[in-house]
Enzyme design. Structure first.
Site, mmCIF file in Angstrom:
data_model
loop_
_atom_site.group_PDB
_atom_site.id
_atom_site.type_symbol
_atom_site.label_atom_id
_atom_site.label_comp_id
_atom_site.label_asym_id
_atom_site.label_seq_id
_atom_site.Cartn_x
_atom_site.Cartn_y
_atom_site.Cartn_z
ATOM 1 N N ASN A 136 -19.123 -51.475 -15.050
ATOM 2 C CA ASN A 136 -19.783 -50.252 -14.589
ATOM 3 C C ASN A 136 -18.909 -49.040 -14.847
ATOM 4 O O ASN A 136 -17.684 -49.127 -14.824
ATOM 5 C CB ASN A 136 -20.105 -50.345 -13.093
ATOM 6 C CG ASN A 136 -21.050 -51.496 -12.788
ATOM 7 O OD1 ASN A 136 -21.751 -51.980 -13.686
ATOM 8 N ND2 ASN A 136 -21.035 -51.977 -11.567
ATOM 9 N N ASP A 155 -19.572 -46.165 -13.135
ATOM 10 C CA ASP A 155 -19.563 -45.338 -11.914
ATOM 11 C C ASP A 155 -18.232 -45.578 -11.187
ATOM 12 O O ASP A 155 -17.464 -46.455 -11.555
ATOM 13 C CB ASP A 155 -20.775 -45.696 -11.006
ATOM 14 C CG ASP A 155 -20.736 -47.152 -10.514
ATOM 15 O OD1 ASP A 155 -21.710 -47.897 -10.739
ATOM 16 O OD2 ASP A 155 -19.707 -47.547 -9.922
ATOM 17 N N HIS A 159 -15.637 -50.922 -19.741
ATOM 18 C CA HIS A 159 -16.584 -50.157 -20.568
ATOM 19 C C HIS A 159 -16.423 -48.655 -20.377
ATOM 20 O O HIS A 159 -17.317 -47.890 -20.720
ATOM 21 C CB HIS A 159 -18.026 -50.581 -20.253
ATOM 22 C CG HIS A 159 -18.361 -51.932 -20.813
ATOM 23 N ND1 HIS A 159 -19.495 -52.623 -20.439
ATOM 24 C CD2 HIS A 159 -17.721 -52.720 -21.700
ATOM 25 C CE1 HIS A 159 -19.532 -53.787 -21.092
ATOM 26 N NE2 HIS A 159 -18.457 -53.874 -21.851
HETATM 27 N N1 APR Z 1 -27.845 -57.776 -6.437
HETATM 28 C C1 APR Z 1 -27.284 -58.663 -7.289
HETATM 29 N N2 APR Z 1 -27.576 -58.719 -8.617
HETATM 30 C C2 APR Z 1 -28.490 -57.836 -9.068
HETATM 31 C C3 APR Z 1 -29.133 -56.881 -8.241
HETATM 32 C C4 APR Z 1 -28.773 -56.876 -6.871
HETATM 33 N N3 APR Z 1 -29.309 -56.013 -5.997
HETATM 34 N N4 APR Z 1 -29.997 -56.155 -9.014
HETATM 35 C C5 APR Z 1 -29.898 -56.651 -10.262
HETATM 36 N N5 APR Z 1 -29.008 -57.663 -10.298
HETATM 37 C C6 APR Z 1 -28.566 -58.442 -11.438
HETATM 38 C C7 APR Z 1 -29.654 -58.858 -12.378
HETATM 39 O O1 APR Z 1 -30.175 -60.124 -11.969
HETATM 40 C C8 APR Z 1 -28.908 -58.961 -13.704
HETATM 41 O O2 APR Z 1 -28.339 -60.254 -13.840
HETATM 42 O O3 APR Z 1 -27.699 -57.607 -12.181
HETATM 43 C C9 APR Z 1 -27.758 -57.957 -13.560
HETATM 44 C C10 APR Z 1 -27.946 -56.702 -14.371
HETATM 45 O O4 APR Z 1 -27.845 -57.046 -15.727
HETATM 46 P P1 APR Z 1 -27.817 -55.861 -16.819
HETATM 47 O O5 APR Z 1 -28.888 -54.876 -16.523
HETATM 48 O O6 APR Z 1 -27.774 -56.508 -18.161
HETATM 49 O O7 APR Z 1 -26.427 -55.098 -16.538
HETATM 50 P P2 APR Z 1 -24.975 -55.520 -17.012
HETATM 51 O O8 APR Z 1 -24.842 -57.012 -17.080
HETATM 52 O O9 APR Z 1 -24.009 -54.777 -16.171
HETATM 53 O O10 APR Z 1 -24.907 -54.915 -18.515
HETATM 54 C C11 APR Z 1 -23.673 -55.080 -19.202
HETATM 55 O O11 APR Z 1 -24.506 -53.704 -20.991
HETATM 56 O O12 APR Z 1 -25.615 -51.836 -21.681
HETATM 57 C C12 APR Z 1 -24.391 -52.372 -21.489
HETATM 58 O O13 APR Z 1 -22.460 -51.145 -21.113
HETATM 59 C C13 APR Z 1 -23.631 -51.568 -20.496
HETATM 60 O O14 APR Z 1 -21.979 -52.361 -18.933
HETATM 61 C C14 APR Z 1 -23.318 -52.571 -19.389
HETATM 62 C C15 APR Z 1 -23.441 -53.899 -20.098
#
Ligand code: APR
Length: 235
Positions: free
Chosen positions: A93, A95, A110
Protein backbone atom coordinates in the site's frame (compact mmCIF):
# COMPACT_ATOMS: atom_id res chain seq x y z
CA UNK A 1 22.63 -20.18 5.07
CA UNK A 2 19.02 -19.78 6.22
CA UNK A 3 18.31 -16.91 8.60
CA UNK A 4 17.59 -17.88 12.21
CA UNK A 5 13.91 -17.65 13.19
CA UNK A 6 13.41 -14.90 15.80
CA UNK A 7 10.72 -16.30 18.15
CA UNK A 8 9.59 -12.78 18.98
CA UNK A 9 9.22 -11.54 15.41
CA UNK A 10 5.99 -11.04 13.49
CA UNK A 11 6.14 -10.05 9.82
CA UNK A 12 3.03 -8.78 8.05
CA UNK A 13 2.54 -8.56 4.27
CA UNK A 14 -0.38 -6.21 3.67
CA UNK A 15 -2.30 -5.14 0.58
CA UNK A 16 -5.19 -2.87 -0.35
CA UNK A 17 -7.69 -5.01 1.57
CA UNK A 18 -6.35 -3.83 4.93
CA UNK A 19 -7.25 -0.25 3.99
CA UNK A 20 -10.67 -1.15 2.51
CA UNK A 21 -12.46 -0.60 5.85
CA UNK A 22 -10.82 2.83 6.01
CA UNK A 23 -12.77 3.62 2.84
CA UNK A 24 -9.94 3.24 0.29
CA UNK A 25 -10.68 1.19 -2.86
CA UNK A 26 -8.88 -2.05 -3.59
CA UNK A 27 -7.67 -2.79 -7.13
CA UNK A 28 -9.17 -6.00 -8.46
CA UNK A 29 -12.59 -6.16 -6.83
CA UNK A 30 -15.58 -5.44 -9.08
CA UNK A 31 -15.51 -1.79 -7.85
CA UNK A 32 -11.71 -1.76 -7.80
CA UNK A 33 -9.42 0.99 -9.06
CA UNK A 34 -8.32 -1.01 -12.12
CA UNK A 35 -11.95 -1.64 -13.08
CA UNK A 36 -12.55 2.08 -13.58
CA UNK A 37 -9.02 3.24 -14.51
CA UNK A 38 -6.47 1.79 -16.94
CA UNK A 39 -3.24 1.01 -15.09
CA UNK A 40 -1.38 1.18 -18.43
CA UNK A 41 -2.28 4.88 -18.66
CA UNK A 42 -2.02 5.84 -14.99
CA UNK A 43 0.51 3.52 -13.35
CA UNK A 44 3.19 2.87 -15.97
CA UNK A 45 6.22 4.80 -17.32
CA UNK A 46 4.55 4.83 -20.76
CA UNK A 47 1.40 6.39 -19.34
CA UNK A 48 3.55 9.01 -17.58
CA UNK A 49 5.38 9.86 -20.79
CA UNK A 50 2.12 10.14 -22.75
CA UNK A 51 0.08 12.16 -20.26
CA UNK A 52 1.85 13.27 -17.05
CA UNK A 53 -1.04 15.57 -16.19
CA UNK A 54 -3.52 12.64 -16.06
CA UNK A 55 -1.09 10.62 -13.91
CA UNK A 56 -0.53 13.54 -11.50
CA UNK A 57 -4.31 14.07 -11.21
CA UNK A 58 -4.88 10.34 -10.54
CA UNK A 59 -2.33 10.22 -7.71
CA UNK A 60 -3.36 13.62 -6.31
CA UNK A 61 -6.90 12.25 -5.92
CA UNK A 62 -5.69 8.98 -4.35
CA UNK A 63 -3.43 10.98 -1.99
CA UNK A 64 -6.33 13.27 -1.04
CA UNK A 65 -8.53 10.24 -0.23
CA UNK A 66 -5.75 8.50 1.69
CA UNK A 67 -5.07 11.57 3.84
CA UNK A 68 -8.81 11.91 4.57
CA UNK A 69 -9.01 8.24 5.63
CA UNK A 70 -8.38 7.01 9.16
CA UNK A 71 -6.51 3.88 10.29
CA UNK A 72 -9.01 1.08 11.02
CA UNK A 73 -8.93 -1.58 13.81
CA UNK A 74 -6.68 -3.82 11.69
CA UNK A 75 -3.97 -1.14 11.38
CA UNK A 76 -4.34 -0.31 15.09
CA UNK A 77 -4.12 -3.97 16.19
CA UNK A 78 -0.85 -4.44 14.25
CA UNK A 79 0.57 -1.36 15.98
CA UNK A 80 -0.53 -2.71 19.39
CA UNK A 81 1.38 -5.96 18.78
CA UNK A 82 4.58 -3.89 19.09
CA UNK A 83 4.04 -3.92 22.86
CA UNK A 84 5.15 -7.55 22.95
CA UNK A 85 6.75 -8.37 19.58
CA UNK A 86 9.12 -7.05 16.98
CA UNK A 87 6.63 -6.27 14.18
CA UNK A 88 7.81 -5.59 10.63
CA UNK A 89 5.17 -4.54 8.11
CA UNK A 90 5.88 -5.11 4.45
CA UNK A 91 3.15 -3.24 2.62
CA UNK A 92 2.15 -2.96 -1.02
CA UNK A 93 0.00 0.00 0.00
CA UNK A 94 1.08 3.54 -0.73
CA UNK A 95 -1.10 5.13 1.95
CA UNK A 96 0.38 5.96 5.38
CA UNK A 97 -2.31 4.32 7.53
CA UNK A 98 0.09 1.80 9.12
CA UNK A 99 2.36 4.65 10.27
CA UNK A 100 -0.59 6.76 11.46
CA UNK A 101 -1.82 3.75 13.48
CA UNK A 102 1.59 3.68 15.22
CA UNK A 103 3.53 0.99 13.37
CA UNK A 104 7.24 1.82 13.51
CA UNK A 105 8.78 -0.60 11.00
CA UNK A 106 6.97 -0.24 7.66
CA UNK A 107 8.54 -1.11 4.30
CA UNK A 108 6.64 0.33 1.32
CA UNK A 109 7.65 -2.02 -1.49
CA UNK A 110 5.44 -0.19 -4.04
CA UNK A 111 6.38 3.35 -2.92
CA UNK A 112 4.54 6.04 -0.96
CA UNK A 113 2.03 8.79 -1.78
CA UNK A 114 3.72 10.92 0.90
CA UNK A 115 6.78 11.45 -1.32
CA UNK A 116 7.57 13.01 -4.69
CA UNK A 117 10.82 12.58 -6.59
CA UNK A 118 12.70 13.72 -9.68
CA UNK A 119 13.36 11.47 -12.66
CA UNK A 120 17.16 11.40 -12.96
CA UNK A 121 19.45 8.84 -11.37
CA UNK A 122 20.50 11.35 -8.74
CA UNK A 123 16.88 12.47 -8.22
CA UNK A 124 15.98 13.67 -4.76
CA UNK A 125 12.98 12.47 -2.77
CA UNK A 126 10.74 15.12 -1.18
CA UNK A 127 8.31 14.53 1.70
CA UNK A 128 5.07 16.17 0.48
CA UNK A 129 2.60 14.50 2.88
CA UNK A 130 -0.93 14.99 1.51
CA UNK A 131 0.00 17.85 -0.85
CA UNK A 132 -0.66 17.55 -4.61
CA UNK A 133 2.09 17.50 -7.26
CA UNK A 134 1.51 19.88 -10.17
CA UNK A 135 2.86 20.01 -13.70
CA UNK A 136 5.81 22.43 -13.72
CA UNK A 137 6.86 21.57 -10.18
CA UNK A 138 10.50 20.54 -10.69
CA UNK A 139 13.03 18.52 -8.74
CA UNK A 140 16.42 20.16 -8.05
CA UNK A 141 17.72 18.05 -10.93
CA UNK A 142 15.44 20.07 -13.22
CA UNK A 143 13.07 17.22 -14.03
CA UNK A 144 9.31 17.23 -13.45
CA UNK A 145 8.40 15.88 -10.00
CA UNK A 146 6.59 12.52 -10.12
CA UNK A 147 4.85 10.43 -7.44
CA UNK A 148 7.36 8.22 -5.58
CA UNK A 149 5.28 5.19 -6.54
CA UNK A 150 6.57 1.98 -8.14
CA UNK A 151 4.72 1.72 -11.46
CA UNK A 152 4.13 -1.50 -13.37
CA UNK A 153 7.41 -2.52 -14.97
CA UNK A 154 9.53 -0.61 -12.43
CA UNK A 155 11.78 -2.16 -9.79
CA UNK A 156 10.08 -2.76 -6.44
CA UNK A 157 11.76 -1.44 -3.28
CA UNK A 158 13.25 -3.30 -0.29
CA UNK A 159 12.72 -6.77 -1.84
CA UNK A 160 15.86 -8.37 -0.36
CA UNK A 161 15.18 -6.79 3.04
CA UNK A 162 11.55 -7.96 2.96
CA UNK A 163 12.62 -11.49 2.05
CA UNK A 164 15.10 -11.62 4.95
CA UNK A 165 12.44 -10.38 7.38
CA UNK A 166 9.94 -13.04 6.28
CA UNK A 167 12.59 -15.77 6.49
CA UNK A 168 13.33 -14.85 10.12
CA UNK A 169 9.73 -14.47 11.33
CA UNK A 170 8.07 -16.81 13.83
CA UNK A 171 4.66 -15.60 12.64
CA UNK A 172 3.82 -14.43 9.08
CA UNK A 173 0.48 -12.69 8.55
CA UNK A 174 -0.57 -11.98 4.94
CA UNK A 175 -3.60 -9.69 4.96
CA UNK A 176 -5.70 -7.97 2.31
CA UNK A 177 -3.80 -8.94 -0.81
CA UNK A 178 -4.83 -11.05 -3.79
CA UNK A 179 -1.18 -12.06 -4.26
CA UNK A 180 -1.69 -11.22 -7.95
CA UNK A 181 1.35 -8.96 -8.45
CA UNK A 182 4.91 -10.25 -8.58
CA UNK A 183 7.63 -10.20 -7.40
CA UNK A 184 6.06 -9.20 -4.06
CA UNK A 185 3.52 -12.05 -4.11
CA UNK A 186 6.47 -14.46 -4.25
CA UNK A 187 7.63 -13.31 -0.82
CA UNK A 188 5.10 -15.59 0.90
CA UNK A 189 7.10 -18.71 0.01
CA UNK A 190 10.06 -17.45 2.10
CA UNK A 191 8.13 -18.00 5.33
CA UNK A 192 9.73 -20.91 7.22
CA UNK A 193 8.22 -24.33 7.66
CA UNK A 194 7.99 -23.94 11.45
CA UNK A 195 6.65 -20.38 11.32
CA UNK A 196 2.95 -19.79 11.94
CA UNK A 197 1.56 -18.67 8.54
CA UNK A 198 -1.86 -17.04 8.19
CA UNK A 199 -3.62 -15.55 5.16
CA UNK A 200 -6.58 -13.18 5.71
CA UNK A 201 -8.78 -12.08 2.78
CA UNK A 202 -12.39 -11.38 1.97
CA UNK A 203 -12.60 -13.45 -1.20
CA UNK A 204 -11.91 -17.14 -1.57
CA UNK A 205 -8.40 -17.49 -2.97
CA UNK A 206 -5.76 -20.14 -3.49
CA UNK A 207 -3.65 -20.15 -0.36
CA UNK A 208 0.11 -20.61 -0.46
CA UNK A 209 1.38 -23.96 0.87
CA UNK A 210 1.47 -24.14 4.67
CA UNK A 211 -0.80 -21.12 5.24
CA UNK A 212 -4.01 -21.16 7.24
CA UNK A 213 -6.70 -19.23 5.35
CA UNK A 214 -9.02 -17.04 7.43
CA UNK A 215 -11.80 -15.57 5.31
CA UNK A 216 -13.33 -12.30 6.51
CA UNK A 217 -12.74 -8.64 7.23
CA UNK A 218 -9.30 -7.55 8.33
CA UNK A 219 -10.93 -5.10 10.77
CA UNK A 220 -12.47 -8.07 12.62
CA UNK A 221 -9.96 -10.93 12.19
CA UNK A 222 -6.70 -9.01 12.81
CA UNK A 223 -7.72 -7.51 16.21
CA UNK A 224 -8.84 -10.96 17.41
CA UNK A 225 -5.57 -12.51 16.22
CA UNK A 226 -3.55 -9.72 17.88
CA UNK A 227 -5.41 -10.27 21.15
CA UNK A 228 -4.53 -13.99 21.07
CA UNK A 229 -0.87 -13.27 20.26
CA UNK A 230 -0.61 -10.61 22.99
CA UNK A 231 -2.12 -13.06 25.51
CA UNK A 232 0.39 -15.74 24.36
CA UNK A 233 3.19 -13.27 25.06
CA UNK A 234 1.72 -12.54 28.48
CA UNK A 235 1.14 -8.90 27.51
N1 APR B 1 -10.53 -7.37 4.77
C1 APR B 1 -9.63 -8.28 4.34
N2 APR B 1 -9.33 -8.48 3.03
C2 APR B 1 -9.99 -7.71 2.14
C3 APR B 1 -10.95 -6.74 2.51
C4 APR B 1 -11.21 -6.59 3.89
N3 APR B 1 -12.10 -5.69 4.36
N4 APR B 1 -11.43 -6.15 1.37
C5 APR B 1 -10.79 -6.75 0.34
N5 APR B 1 -9.93 -7.69 0.80
C6 APR B 1 -9.02 -8.53 0.05
C7 APR B 1 -9.59 -9.11 -1.21
O1 APR B 1 -10.20 -10.37 -0.92
C8 APR B 1 -8.35 -9.27 -2.08
O2 APR B 1 -7.73 -10.52 -1.82
O3 APR B 1 -7.95 -7.70 -0.35
C9 APR B 1 -7.40 -8.17 -1.58
C10 APR B 1 -7.26 -7.01 -2.53
O4 APR B 1 -6.58 -7.46 -3.66
P1 APR B 1 -6.13 -6.38 -4.77
O5 APR B 1 -7.25 -5.46 -5.06
O6 APR B 1 -5.49 -7.14 -5.89
O7 APR B 1 -5.02 -5.49 -4.02
P2 APR B 1 -3.49 -5.84 -3.78
O8 APR B 1 -3.29 -7.32 -3.62
O9 APR B 1 -3.00 -4.96 -2.70
O10 APR B 1 -2.80 -5.37 -5.17
C11 APR B 1 -1.39 -5.50 -5.25
O11 APR B 1 -1.42 -4.35 -7.37
O12 APR B 1 -2.19 -2.64 -8.66
C12 APR B 1 -1.15 -3.06 -7.91
O13 APR B 1 0.40 -1.66 -6.90
C13 APR B 1 -0.91 -2.12 -6.79
O14 APR B 1 -0.06 -2.64 -4.60
C14 APR B 1 -1.07 -2.99 -5.55
C15 APR B 1 -0.83 -4.39 -6.09
Amino acid sequence: MKAEINPNKIVVLSGAGISAESGLSTFRASDGVWQSHAWQELASPEGWRKNPQAVLAFYNERRRQAWEAQPNPAHLALAALQDAYEVVIITQNVDNLHERAGSKQVLHVHGELAYARGQSAQAKRYLIGGAPISLGQLCEDGTQLRPDIVWFGEEVQYYAEAQAHIASAAKVLVVGTSLAVFPIAGLVKHARYHAQKILVALDEMEKPWGYTFMRGKAGEIVPALAQTWLAQAGA
